[in-house]
Design an enzyme around this catalytic site. Sequence first.
Site, short mmCIF file in Angstrom:
data_model
loop_
_atom_site.label_atom_id
_atom_site.label_comp_id
_atom_site.label_asym_id
_atom_site.label_seq_id
_atom_site.Cartn_x
_atom_site.Cartn_y
_atom_site.Cartn_z
N ASP A 248 0.90 -1.04 0.09
CA ASP A 248 -0.06 -0.07 0.12
C ASP A 248 0.85 1.18 0.09
O ASP A 248 1.79 1.42 1.09
CB ASP A 248 -0.80 -0.18 1.34
CG ASP A 248 -1.84 1.18 1.28
OD1 ASP A 248 -1.77 1.98 0.58
OD2 ASP A 248 -2.61 1.21 2.22
N GLU A 303 -10.28 4.00 -0.44
CA GLU A 303 -10.20 4.51 0.99
C GLU A 303 -10.56 5.96 1.00
O GLU A 303 -11.13 6.62 1.91
CB GLU A 303 -9.39 4.20 2.04
CG GLU A 303 -7.92 4.73 1.75
CD GLU A 303 -6.77 4.35 2.67
OE1 GLU A 303 -6.65 5.06 3.62
OE2 GLU A 303 -6.36 3.31 2.35
#
Length: 439
Positions: A248, A303
């Site tokens: 990530d 997100e």
Amino acid sequence: MPTITHLTVHDIRFPTSLALDGSDALNRSPDYSATYVVLTTDAGDGIEGHGLTFTTGRGNELCVAAVESLAPFVLGQRLEAIQADQAVFWLELVSDGQLRWVGPEKGVIHLATAAIVNAIWDLLAKRAGLPLWKFLAEMPPEEIVQAIPFRHITDALRPGDALEILKRGLDGRAVREAELRRSGYPAYTTSSGWLGYSDEKIRGLARSAVAAGWTHFKLKVGGNLDDDVRRARILREEIGDDRHLMVDANQAWDVDEAIEAMQALAPFRPVWIEEPTSPDDILGHARIARALEPLGIAVATGEHCHNRVMFKQLFQARAISYCQLDACRLGGVNEALAVLLLAAKFEVPVCPHAGGVGLCEYVQHLAMFDFIGVSRSLEGRVIEYVDHLHEHFVDPVRMRAGRYLVPDTPGYSITMRPESLARYAFPNGGAWTGVGEVA
């Protein structure tokens, strides 16, 4: 049904930056925080609706102010009227001709919308005596469709499409619920791989997680590439060849930089690269996805995906292989339902973003409803898990061998303990008195 008479909002912050919990490439020392909403009614039964939106410290006061600006659109509303046509209520909440200018349907005002909308769903589920996932699973498909804001997405998903998907979800629903209760919902852990952790800490946490039965691990990258490669090698060594590794970058890279960095990380066989570049760059995500496909690396994001329209475009552009919707970035349950159905239509598995404060508690309900009533599949699906701050909730997540166990307490699992609300209230709670903002 009763009328909403009071809305209270709290600025709650936790000093997580002290141990660099939550640290990543662009959020180096976050203080995990919540704009926390409580709705009360005139029913006199003591049942309240609780909701929050997640921030990382500074700026939480902006969300608090935004909630206060939206409060007049909620106070005096009858729950029966809201429940009868949820999409109408939702669209009215996000469509004020003046407040809409500071969105629209994005940023601080949309985070505030999520806190309020999620509190309403918490209230409805509590009054029904059901956990939210079960409340949604027992709603007739027609009622769910009536709760979804279809504005701006009908070129990709029409109400009729959604109804067809939900009606298909009725078949085998009891079998899937029984499977969840027996085995839980698969998860991955980010707790071993925060960017600010030392190599030794990563090794130790990874070993503990392997011993506890975890099979999916995520590593934060996007700092110095040599460090990323070294840390990826460490984590792969510790988890072995048979377990899954994801990485990530938290938006750290430009498009070409992301492609080059992932070529360097490819030997460690990551399942996906999450947020490789700006969350608004749909075409950039698509280009990265095409470049990494020969390497067997997928692209994931969500997100920071503001709303259903952005997800629609990501799906249409085939820019992502995993949808990481956030329960607070989107405008609450109503918009999350829209994204679940869009993902089902485009056959993209939903792997919700969690961690934060209360996000694990939230998204377990959305993922479980997705499995029972929408996607009907667990293939390629995992929920993020982070092992901090759960102790502050009355009904915290429960884990076993890397899987979420089914919550049975009525509501959305987001009710925070009164002592935590008092201690971590900013700036005058006991955890902050004389300290100020940590980072």
